[in-house]
Design an enzyme around this catalytic site. Structure first.
Site, mmCIF file in Angstrom:
data_model
loop_
_atom_site.group_PDB
_atom_site.id
_atom_site.type_symbol
_atom_site.label_atom_id
_atom_site.label_comp_id
_atom_site.label_asym_id
_atom_site.label_seq_id
_atom_site.Cartn_x
_atom_site.Cartn_y
_atom_site.Cartn_z
ATOM 1 N N ASP A 197 42.905 -59.573 102.689
ATOM 2 C CA ASP A 197 43.666 -59.785 103.918
ATOM 3 C C ASP A 197 44.163 -58.427 104.418
ATOM 4 O O ASP A 197 44.163 -57.434 103.681
ATOM 5 C CB ASP A 197 44.825 -60.737 103.620
ATOM 6 C CG ASP A 197 45.729 -60.939 104.813
ATOM 7 O OD1 ASP A 197 45.222 -61.129 105.929
ATOM 8 O OD2 ASP A 197 46.961 -60.876 104.628
ATOM 9 N N ASP A 219 47.161 -57.729 107.327
ATOM 10 C CA ASP A 219 48.620 -57.672 107.533
ATOM 11 C C ASP A 219 49.352 -58.288 106.353
ATOM 12 O O ASP A 219 49.079 -59.426 105.949
ATOM 13 C CB ASP A 219 49.002 -58.428 108.812
ATOM 14 C CG ASP A 219 48.541 -57.725 110.060
ATOM 15 O OD1 ASP A 219 49.272 -56.874 110.576
ATOM 16 O OD2 ASP A 219 47.420 -58.022 110.514
ATOM 17 N N ASP A 275 48.550 -62.523 101.104
ATOM 18 C CA ASP A 275 49.998 -62.636 100.915
ATOM 19 C C ASP A 275 50.604 -63.871 101.561
ATOM 20 O O ASP A 275 51.785 -64.148 101.374
ATOM 21 C CB ASP A 275 50.685 -61.403 101.519
ATOM 22 C CG ASP A 275 50.652 -61.423 103.041
ATOM 23 O OD1 ASP A 275 49.532 -61.477 103.613
ATOM 24 O OD2 ASP A 275 51.731 -61.412 103.655
#
Length: 242
Positions: free
Chosen positions: A12, A14, A190
């Site tokens: 991922d 961001d 996240d």
């Protein structure tokens, strides 16, 4: 735990590779991150992809290196860096939905509407009091056409996206072809939006790691990735204990 042999790495962006910012356009990309990813991808024979909710144009801007990319949660896929991206024929939300979201943004200073090719995101990080009304509005919009659109929760944001594409579909599409095919997939993310990609990797015999549990911060993940390249070149496996 032991070494993670012949990995295919899905990351991922961001909140995982870079720290979350108050606005999507306010992120700070470490100067050495593109070079680090380029070197790591070469060491993994190209089996490294960025799988993000951002548009492909954003990813290309922030990471100007030849990497496979999946943007907008799988709605745009660039499996081969030198070739045009793949964009399935997907619906776009009605203009009236965007107008109603714009009205909420005008009512709550600090909120932000992020447009995408087939949807949009309503951010309220700088206006926490807008969280409940933002959710209510976005849920009511999706309820008008639930067969075509779904609502996705993110970091202090709500996103409307078309049904079908996902980070799971992106992982599966990439894993079906070289250089990913035949490798063991690892997804690191996240957010709740990354759970689909993690689940797909587990179903394909690999792993899915939450950044907060495995590393703590994006800076620690970047250090771990850099250590994988030491002392001179990446080993044929990644140690799964950060």
């Amino acid at each position: 735990m032991g070494p993670f042999h012949r990995p295919a790495l899905f990351l991922d962006f961001d909140g995982t590779l870079v720290e979350i910012a108050e606005r999507p356009d306010a992120i700070r990309v470490p100067e050495d991150l593109p070079k680090l990813l380029h070197r790591l991808a070469a060491a993994l024979d190209g089996a490294l992809a960025i799988v993000s909710g951002r548009p492909l144009g954003d990813l290309i801007h922030y990471l100007p290196v030849p990497l496979p990319l999946a943007g907008e949660h799988g709605a745009a896929l660039r499996p081969v860096p030198e070739e045009p991206p793949l964009r399935p024929d997907l619906p776009q939300p009605p203009a009236a939905w965007r107008a109603r979201a714009d009205a909420l943004v005008a009512e709550y200073p600090g909120t932000l509407l992020e447009p995408k090719a087939h949807g949009f995101v309503l951010h309220y990080r700088q206006a926490p009091e807008a969280g409940a009304p933002a959710h209510a509005l976005m849920a009511s919009l999706v309820a008008e056409d639930p067969a075509a659109f779904t609502l996705l929760e993110a970091h202090m944001a709500w996103e409307i996206r078309p049904r079908g594409p996902s980070k799971a579909s992106a992982v599966r599409a990439l894993m079906a072809a070289p250089p990913f095919a035949g490798r063991t997939p690892l997804f690191i993310g996240d957010d709740v939006t990354d759970e689909e990609g993690m689940r797909a990797c587990r179903e394909l015999g690999g792993q899915g790691w939450r950044l907060q549990e495995a590393f703590g911060t994006p800076a620690e993940l970047r250090r771990w990735l850099a250590r994988a390249l030491n002392p001179h070149e990446v080993p044929p496996s990644l140690e799964v204990t950060p």
